[in-house]
Motif scaffolding. Structure first.
Motif, PDB file in Angstrom:
ATOM      1  N   PHE A  91     -25.776 124.115 -83.249  1.00 45.53           N
ATOM      2  CA  PHE A  91     -25.645 123.244 -82.081  1.00 45.53           C
ATOM      3  C   PHE A  91     -26.501 122.277 -82.644  1.00 45.53           C
ATOM      4  CE2 PHE A  91     -28.920 121.286 -79.446  1.00 45.53           C
ATOM      5  CZ  PHE A  91     -28.214 121.058 -78.338  1.00 45.53           C
ATOM      6  N   SER A  92     -26.028 120.997 -82.224  1.00 44.17           N
ATOM      7  CA  SER A  92     -26.492 119.678 -82.495  1.00 44.17           C
ATOM      8  C   SER A  92     -26.533 118.777 -81.340  1.00 44.17           C
ATOM      9  CB  SER A  92     -25.874 119.071 -83.679  1.00 44.17           C
ATOM     10  OG  SER A  92     -24.493 118.702 -83.216  1.00 44.17           O
ATOM     11  N   THR A  93     -27.168 117.793 -81.235  1.00 46.07           N
ATOM     12  CA  THR A  93     -27.408 116.728 -80.276  1.00 46.07           C
ATOM     13  C   THR A  93     -27.821 115.362 -80.906  1.00 46.07           C
ATOM     14  OG1 THR A  93     -27.540 116.122 -77.878  1.00 46.07           O
ATOM     15  CG2 THR A  93     -29.588 117.334 -79.065  1.00 46.07           C
ATOM     16  N   HIS A  94     -28.055 114.297 -80.213  1.00 49.29           N
ATOM     17  CA  HIS A  94     -28.341 113.081 -80.642  1.00 49.29           C
ATOM     18  C   HIS A  94     -30.072 113.248 -80.903  1.00 49.29           C
ATOM     19  CE1 HIS A  94     -25.191 111.431 -78.450  1.00 49.29           C
ATOM     20  NE2 HIS A  94     -24.377 111.708 -79.637  1.00 49.29           N
ATOM     21  N   ARG A 123     -28.020 127.425 -85.645  1.00 53.45           N
ATOM     22  CA  ARG A 123     -28.896 126.424 -86.593  1.00 53.45           C
ATOM     23  C   ARG A 123     -28.844 125.101 -85.863  1.00 53.45           C
ATOM     24  NH1 ARG A 123     -26.188 125.644 -91.811  1.00 53.45           N
ATOM     25  NH2 ARG A 123     -28.099 124.774 -92.182  1.00 53.45           N
ATOM     26  N   MET A 124     -29.969 124.424 -85.880  1.00 53.12           N
ATOM     27  CA  MET A 124     -30.214 123.376 -85.131  1.00 53.12           C
ATOM     28  C   MET A 124     -30.018 122.010 -85.645  1.00 53.12           C
ATOM     29  SD  MET A 124     -31.190 124.578 -82.146  1.00 53.12           S
ATOM     30  CE  MET A 124     -31.068 126.219 -81.453  1.00 53.12           C
ATOM     31  N   GLY A 125     -29.197 121.009 -85.264  1.00 49.15           N
ATOM     32  CA  GLY A 125     -29.089 119.837 -85.748  1.00 49.15           C
ATOM     33  C   GLY A 125     -29.353 118.524 -85.112  1.00 49.15           C
ATOM     34  N   GLY A 126     -29.313 117.384 -85.741  1.00 46.74           N
ATOM     35  CA  GLY A 126     -29.271 116.072 -84.841  1.00 46.74           C
ATOM     36  C   GLY A 126     -28.307 115.283 -85.687  1.00 46.74           C
ATOM     37  N   GLU A 127     -27.929 114.370 -84.503  1.00 45.35           N
ATOM     38  CA  GLU A 127     -26.827 113.309 -85.125  1.00 45.35           C
ATOM     39  C   GLU A 127     -27.514 111.852 -84.755  1.00 45.35           C
ATOM     40  OE1 GLU A 127     -22.786 111.260 -83.074  1.00 45.35           O
ATOM     41  OE2 GLU A 127     -23.041 113.491 -82.964  1.00 45.35           O
ATOM     42  N   ASN A 128     -27.266 111.125 -85.854  1.00 45.63           N
ATOM     43  CA  ASN A 128     -27.917 109.583 -85.812  1.00 45.63           C
ATOM     44  C   ASN A 128     -27.310 109.081 -84.527  1.00 45.63           C
ATOM     45  OD1 ASN A 128     -25.434 109.693 -87.421  1.00 45.63           O
ATOM     46  ND2 ASN A 128     -25.685 107.583 -87.561  1.00 45.63           N
ATOM     47  N   VAL A 129     -28.246 108.038 -84.156  1.00 46.01           N
ATOM     48  CA  VAL A 129     -27.688 107.153 -82.842  1.00 46.01           C
ATOM     49  C   VAL A 129     -27.771 105.536 -83.194  1.00 46.01           C
ATOM     50  CG1 VAL A 129     -28.447 109.012 -81.252  1.00 46.01           C
ATOM     51  CG2 VAL A 129     -29.926 107.014 -81.931  1.00 46.01           C
TER      52      VAL A 129
END
Length: 185
Positions: A91-94, A123-129
């Motif tokens: 799972f990822s989000t901004h 697994r938790m992820g994040g995207e650059n903005v």
């Protein structure tokens, strides 16, 4: 490193299948909040089985780790089904905050804790903005601090993985008034 693209229902399935079978991409990001239930069903039905599903935002979800109470706004039952049916473990989000979000790091910590409880095996992820800074220096999307390398690294160090969006990095470099290469470095 895995390379991924956003799942977009208007792209012909043959093209997506070809990219996956040629091993040019391995991950399909389901954009969640931008999709309706019909797109959700299309993603489930048409996603090449060799691809990894990154549930990039949940249905009825504002796409930012640092927003207040993100779990209050989602359909928990429908989203659990989404993970089960895709067999996704990602799972990822901004990562970034809007001006009205309050303390970005407190919100993030609370949201991450709650997401880990709701989806313990994901697994938790994040995207650059980016910020979309206008001629007057005002950020029209997320705060300018949200696209700083320090902010991004702080978030990525607390998450299981990072999603590096090249287009977002190009816009962020423009926001900072530096070249793309300088920004990435």
């Amino acid at each position: 490193m895995r390379i991924g693209i956003n799942y977009i229902s208007t792209i012909p399935n043959e093209l997506t299948e070809k990219l996956v079978s040629s091993n040019l991409i391995q991950v399909l990001k389901f954009p969640g909040t931008r999709c309706n239930k019909q797109e959700w069903y299309a993603f489930m039905e048409n996603r090449p089985k060799k691809s990894v599903a990154d549930i990039h935002g949940l249905i009825s979800f504002v796409p930012a780790w640092n927003e207040r109470n993100i779990l209050d706004k989602i359909d928990k039952h429908l989203n659990k089904k989404l993970f089960q049916k895709t067999k996704s473990t990602y799972f990822s989000t901004h990562i970034g905050r809007f001006n009205e979000d309050g303390d970005a790091f407190q919100n993030f910590e609370e949201n991450l804790t709650e997401m880990r409880k709701l989806f313990p095996n994901i697994r938790m992820g994040g995207e650059n903005v980016f910020s979309l800074v206008d001629a007057n220096g005002k950020a029209n999307y997320m705060t300018i601090e949200s696209s700083s390398p320090e902010f991004i690294n702080k978030m990525w160090n607390k998450l299981d993985f990072g999603v590096f969006d090249l287009a977002h990095a190009v816009l962020a470099s423009r926001d900072y008034g530096v070249s793309f290469k300088e920004y990435v470095n």
